[in-house]
Design an enzyme around this catalytic site. Structure first.
Site, PDB file in Angstrom:
ATOM      1  N   SER A 253       0.850  -1.191   0.000  1.00 39.12           N
ATOM      2  CA  SER A 253       0.000   0.000   0.000  1.00 39.12           C
ATOM      3  C   SER A 253       0.886   1.242   0.000  1.00 39.12           C
ATOM      4  CB  SER A 253      -0.892   0.008   1.233  1.00 39.12           C
ATOM      5  OG  SER A 253      -0.110   0.329   2.368  1.00 39.12           O
ATOM      6  N   LYS A 254       0.233   2.384   0.067  1.00 38.50           N
ATOM      7  CA  LYS A 254       0.964   3.661   0.068  1.00 38.50           C
ATOM      8  C   LYS A 254       1.999   3.740   1.188  1.00 38.50           C
ATOM      9  CE  LYS A 254      -2.408   6.779  -1.883  1.00 38.50           C
ATOM     10  NZ  LYS A 254      -3.758   6.830  -1.351  1.00 38.50           N
ATOM     11  N   ARG A 255       1.715   3.060   2.284  1.00 43.62           N
ATOM     12  CA  ARG A 255       2.642   3.119   3.421  1.00 43.62           C
ATOM     13  C   ARG A 255       4.039   2.646   3.038  1.00 43.62           C
ATOM     14  NH1 ARG A 255       1.887  -0.607   6.930  1.00 43.62           N
ATOM     15  NH2 ARG A 255       0.429  -1.689   5.570  1.00 43.62           N
ATOM     16  N   HIS A 256       4.102   1.753   2.044  1.00 41.93           N
ATOM     17  CA  HIS A 256       5.398   1.201   1.666  1.00 41.93           C
ATOM     18  C   HIS A 256       6.171   2.087   0.701  1.00 41.93           C
ATOM     19  CE1 HIS A 256       3.045  -2.423   2.847  1.00 41.93           C
ATOM     20  NE2 HIS A 256       4.152  -2.650   3.515  1.00 41.93           N
ATOM     21  N   GLY A 257       5.520   3.069   0.122  1.00 43.33           N
ATOM     22  CA  GLY A 257       6.150   3.925  -0.888  1.00 43.33           C
ATOM     23  C   GLY A 257       5.137   4.127  -1.993  1.00 43.33           C
TER      24      GLY A 257
END
Ligand code: GLU
Ligand code: ZN
Length: 492
Positions: A253-257
């Site tokens: 998800s966005k949390r990873h980049g």
């Protein structure tokens, strides 16, 4: 039998890595079998629909460079390929299930369903979903009420049975029907289909033979199989693809980049990179081979090459691929790819301003200086900025080689100065020879001699190749920079 598979996105968000992986695997599978790859827009959820997401879908795949054989824009024998334009079809098929007894009308109001939920909550009941209140109503009575009363159509899940199917990757999957969502709605009271009905009807009508989709849909599959059976249709072959995780083992998800394809694109990742890397998320092709063109992937793809284990998305590996693909471009192709980034960041003046003819030829000529080092396209303008405007002269300390003094730096730069004009007039090999001879004559190490010169000309100790930089700037401009640096070093 001709293989037909499809990518069936719901336009409720930007295209992301997971969607690309699904689309790409379907594309590769269809091409590997000489089959057809289809795009179908599943836009029945009107509350979450946004046209911007449809535009994003088209622009993303245009940029990625692979396309469907049939779809909303290309047309095809089963058009329309947009579910919101097919309402009448779903209505007809939902009613056919009521007629054959596999589905029924439900007249429950939202208030009633809500009351059931609240009662269960108060009783700490583990039951959830619809209580099948209308399931056993006499068909005649139901048909008569349906003429005037608002209603939905629900699927009559056969209770006490099991649903089995064979997943191409996971093998045989068994599900108790009592664990399938209790009699889900197929047709809503506004006459629109739910996802399940539209998905199954379309896959059947469009002749889809294989469904490669993300594993998060696995829990819907028993319900879909029950629906196929209710219609008397043969289900396609399902293949639920391994999950794509971040390095922490959680769903990507966005949390990873970056996760949306747009974001990768804006960061200067090449389409070739994404296609190559994403094709390896959950599949292995050839031992030891990492770089694949789209055609090579088409030739190698098969369902046997899929892995069961989740795939881990590794941003560092993606960067490695991008650096490889940047190096494989011709100078002209790379210049064309990097140019929009240069314009946007203001390499040629104000952000957005186009290069003059002179700037453009400098930009094109400078590409070989950064090709071996760039990881992202967006770094290229930044790395070349010193060629387009004179950098401010760095602090004196920057010029001083290790364990040396200001005086020494001054001396080294004066010696280096004598090299500028000859280097500007020759090629790399010639420049190297000149510099070595000079260093030898003065009893210096080459790096000692060149460090202050590099700082003066490029404004930094870490820069693209010095000789090429001097050559592109020309003798005059190089000397101006060196003289300004000497001035600064001469200050008390
Ligand atoms: N519309 C669904 C999605 O957004 C399609 C699921 C499927 O491929 O069957 O992923
Ligand atoms: Zn009901």
């Amino acid at each position: 039998m001709e293989v037909r598979d499809r990518y069936a996105p719901s336009p409720t968000g930007l295209q992301h890595v997971g969607g690309l992986r699904t689309a790409l695997f379907n594309y590769l599978f269809a091409k590997s079998q000489n089959g057809k790859f289809i795009l179908r827009l599943e836009d029945t959820d009107r509350t979450r629909f946004d046209k911007a997401y449809v535009d994003n879908l088209y622009s993303t795949f245009e940029w990625l460079g692979f396309h469907w054989d049939e779809g909303p824009d290309t047309g095809g024998p089963y058009a329309p390929y947009v579910q919101s334009e097919r309402s009448i079809v779903y209505k007809k098929y939902a009613h056919s299930l009521v007629e054959n007894g596999a589905a029924y009308y439900c007249f429950c109001s939202a208030e009633r369903l809500d009351a059931v939920r609240r009662e269960r909550e108060a009783a700490h009941s583990s039951e959830s979903g619809y209580d099948r209140h209308c399931r056993n109503m006499a068909p005649d009575e139901a048909a008569a009420r349906a003429v005037t009363e608002p209603h939905t159509i629900r699927l009559k899940i056969p209770l006490g049975e099991k649903t089995l199917f064979n997943d191409a990757l996971l093998g045989s999957v068994e599900w108790k029907n009592d664990d399938v969502s209790p009699d889900p709605v197929l047709l809503k009271s506004d006459g629109f289909p739910t996802y399940h009905l539209a998905n199954v009807v379309d896959d059947h009508l469009m002749g889809i033979t294989h469904i490669l989709r993300a594993q998060e849909w696995l829990s819907s599959t028993p319900l879909h199989i029950i629906l196929y059976r209710a219609f008397g249709w043969e289900p396609p072959l399902f293949c639920h693809l391994p999950m794509v995780m971040g390095q922490d083992g959680k769903k990507l998800s966005k949390r990873h980049g970056a996760a949306s394809i747009d974001e990768f694109r804006k960061n200067g990742i090449l389409p070739d990179t994404l296609v190559n890397y994403v094709a390896l998320l959950g599949a292995s092709y050839e031992e030891g081979k990492e770089i694949y063109t789209l055609d090579e992937l088409c030739a190698r793809f098969s369902l046997e090459k899929l892995n069961k284990a989740p795939a881990v998305f590794d941003y560092k590996k993606l960067e490695w691929y991008n650096a490889q693909y940047i190096r494989m471009k011709t100078d002209a192709a790379l210049a064309a790819l990097a140019l929009p980034f240069a314009v946007q960041t203001g390499l040629f003046g104000a952000p957005g301003s186009q290069p003059s003819a002179k700037q453009l030829s400098l930009f094109n000529a400078a590409i070989p200086l950064v090709k071996e080092r760039a990881v992202f396209l967006c770094e290229i303008p930044e790395k070349l900025a010193y060629l387009f405007s004179e950098p401010s002269v760095p602090e004196a300390a920057e010029f001083i080689p290790k364990k040396s003094s200001l005086e020494e730096a001054r001396r080294l730069l004066s010696i280096g100065r004598e090299l500028a004009a000859p280097i500007a007039g020759t090629d790399d090999e010639g420049a190297e020879k000149l510099a070595k001879e000079k260093a030898e004559k003065e009893g210096l190490k080459l790096v000692e001699l060149l460090t202050p010169l590099r700082v003066a000309v490029t404004g930094s100790r870490v820069s693209p190749p010095l000789f090429g930089s001097i050559r592109l700037l020309g003798a005059e401009s190089s000397l101006t920079r060196i003289d300004r640096a000497l001035e600064k070093l001469n200050l008390p």
